[in-house]
Design a protein around this motif. Structure first.
Motif, PDB file in Angstrom:
ATOM      1  N   GLY A 134      -0.196   1.220  -8.169  1.00  0.00           N
ATOM      2  CA  GLY A 134       0.027  -0.174  -7.746  1.00  0.00           C
ATOM      3  C   GLY A 134       1.106  -0.798  -8.602  1.00  0.00           C
ATOM      4  N   ASP A 144       2.935   2.529  -4.812  1.00  0.00           N
ATOM      5  CA  ASP A 144       2.479   1.253  -4.268  1.00  0.00           C
ATOM      6  C   ASP A 144       2.374   1.406  -2.748  1.00  0.00           C
ATOM      7  OD1 ASP A 144       2.545  -1.778  -5.718  1.00  0.00           O
ATOM      8  OD2 ASP A 144       2.477  -1.759  -3.521  1.00  0.00           O
ATOM      9  N   SER A 145       1.472   0.647  -2.153  1.00  0.00           N
ATOM     10  CA  SER A 145       1.302   0.738  -0.698  1.00  0.00           C
ATOM     11  C   SER A 145       2.248  -0.221   0.027  1.00  0.00           C
ATOM     12  CB  SER A 145      -0.148   0.427  -0.314  1.00  0.00           C
ATOM     13  OG  SER A 145      -0.502  -0.834  -0.835  1.00  0.00           O
ATOM     14  N   MET A 200      -3.773   4.113  -3.406  1.00  0.00           N
ATOM     15  CA  MET A 200      -4.549   4.402  -4.616  1.00  0.00           C
ATOM     16  C   MET A 200      -5.791   5.248  -4.356  1.00  0.00           C
ATOM     17  SD  MET A 200      -5.943   0.612  -5.542  1.00  0.00           S
ATOM     18  CE  MET A 200      -6.532  -0.548  -4.333  1.00  0.00           C
ATOM     19  N   HIS A 223      -3.048  -1.221 -13.730  1.00  0.00           N
ATOM     20  CA  HIS A 223      -2.899  -2.530 -14.371  1.00  0.00           C
ATOM     21  C   HIS A 223      -2.902  -3.648 -13.339  1.00  0.00           C
ATOM     22  CE1 HIS A 223      -0.343  -5.802 -16.231  1.00  0.00           C
ATOM     23  NE2 HIS A 223      -1.335  -5.695 -17.080  1.00  0.00           N
TER      24      HIS A 223
END
Ligand SMILES: C[S@@+](CC[C@H](N)C(=O)[O-])C[C@H]1O[C@@H](n2cnc3c(N)ncnc32)[C@H](O)[C@@H]1O
Length: 302
Positions: A140, A161-162, A189, A205
């Motif tokens: 992320g 990241d998506s 994730m 994070h």
């Protein structure tokens, strides 16, 4: 007539029309005023911007459309105007795709509710002090901040990241920081695009609060850790800041320290350290865990 044709193709501001026609602002405004008074063009306000478009839903709107249709698109002056109009539309769409920058600034609002970022980052860096890190994974990655922070200290860093928009932002950030050992990739994730035991350090994070199934995220992070690898999780302690759920799409209102340790233990991770940085109203917790052995893969050699 050129104004009518343009307003028949798009809703435009005065400054956009000036760019297209290459005529002075007073002249363009005067003609727009006359056309509005004649009921051929509508003027409408959107915030501080004023747009003009061909009249509709009025007695004269049929006349306006009729006049526009009389002008062939092949007319050389009109054709050039329409070409410039297309360039303006392209510029608008480019601006729209930079919406992720607004997201980034929304996170700054959240930052103001928590402890100083620098304090958190100092503790995060301590987690890898004295360690040789070949592969670093940032789950992320968002704006790529963790890559910027850890990138100079590791051999290879990758952020997933998506969101394609966030990846575009992170890509620019790492390019500007000249971090050639860092890259970003589209990924989820829950199903990381990496082999078992392929990473030395994994960081999550300020991402776990977006997860419906945080336990599954930790288990997936553990899957890609090498024996002796480190997992760093940083997220909020339990809180009651409702706006984070309502306005910022948080799925979890923070995490209890014991709960996260339980998930780590279930995934086969051991406790290494825990830090809590008290903020008002948001406290940031940092869990550091280690995988002592490679994840067991049924029917396959590690
Ligand atoms: C608060 S932001 C970025 C935090 C970032 N790690 C940092 O340190 O600045 C959270 C990020 O998680 C990403 N995210 C949310 N759900 C995700 C998922 N299922 N898989 C991967 N990334 C996800 C979002 O797109 C967003 O960029």
């Amino acid at each position: 007539m050129r104004l009518l044709v343009l307003c028949g193709h798009a809703e435009l501001t005065v400054s956009e029309i000036i760019q297209i026609l290459g005529q002075s602002q007073p002249r363009v405004s005067r003609h727009l005023k006359l056309l509005c008074e004649a009921g051929l063009i509508d003027r409408f306000q959107e915030g501080s911007w004023v747009y003009y478009r061909l009249a509709n839903k009025s007695g004269t709107s049929l006349l306006a459309r009729y006049l526009v249709d009389l002008v062939p698109d092949s007319d050389p002056v009109v054709a050039r105007d329409l070409e410039r109009l297309n360039a303006i539309k392209q510029a608008r769409s480019d601006a729209a795709s930079s919406y992720f920058k607004e997201n980034a600034s929304r996170w700054n609002e959240i930052r103001s509710l928590q402890v100083e970022e620098k304090e958190v980052e100092t503790l995060l860096l301590k987690a890898i002090e004295g360690k040789k890190v070949i592969d670093f994974l940032d789950i992320g990655t968002g704006t790529g901040r963790m890559l910027e922070l850890f990138g100079p200290l590791v051999d290879y860093a990758i952020g997933i990241d998506s969101s394609r928009e966030m990846l575009a932002y992170a890509r620019t950030a790492i390019e500007e920081a000249e971090l050639r050992n860092c890259q970003v990739r589209l990924g989820d994730m829950y199903t990381l695009p990496f082999a078992n035991a392929s990473q030395d350090v994994v960081i999550i994070h300020q991402v776990l609060h977006y997860a419906d199934r945080p336990k599954a995220v930790i288990a997936e992070a553990r899957r890609v850790l090498r024996p002796g690898g480190t997992l760093i999780v940083a997220d909020f302690a339990p809180h009651h800041v409702e706006s984070l759920r309502a306005d910022h799409a948080h799925r979890q209102m923070g995490f209890d320290s014991v709960q996260v340790w339980d998930w780590c233990a279930d995934a086969g991770l051991e406790k290494v350290d825990f830090q809590s940085l008290k903020g008002n109203p948001l406290t940031v917790n940092i869990w550091i865990a280690a995988s002592r052995e490679a994840v067991r893969v049924l029917g396959a050699a590690e």
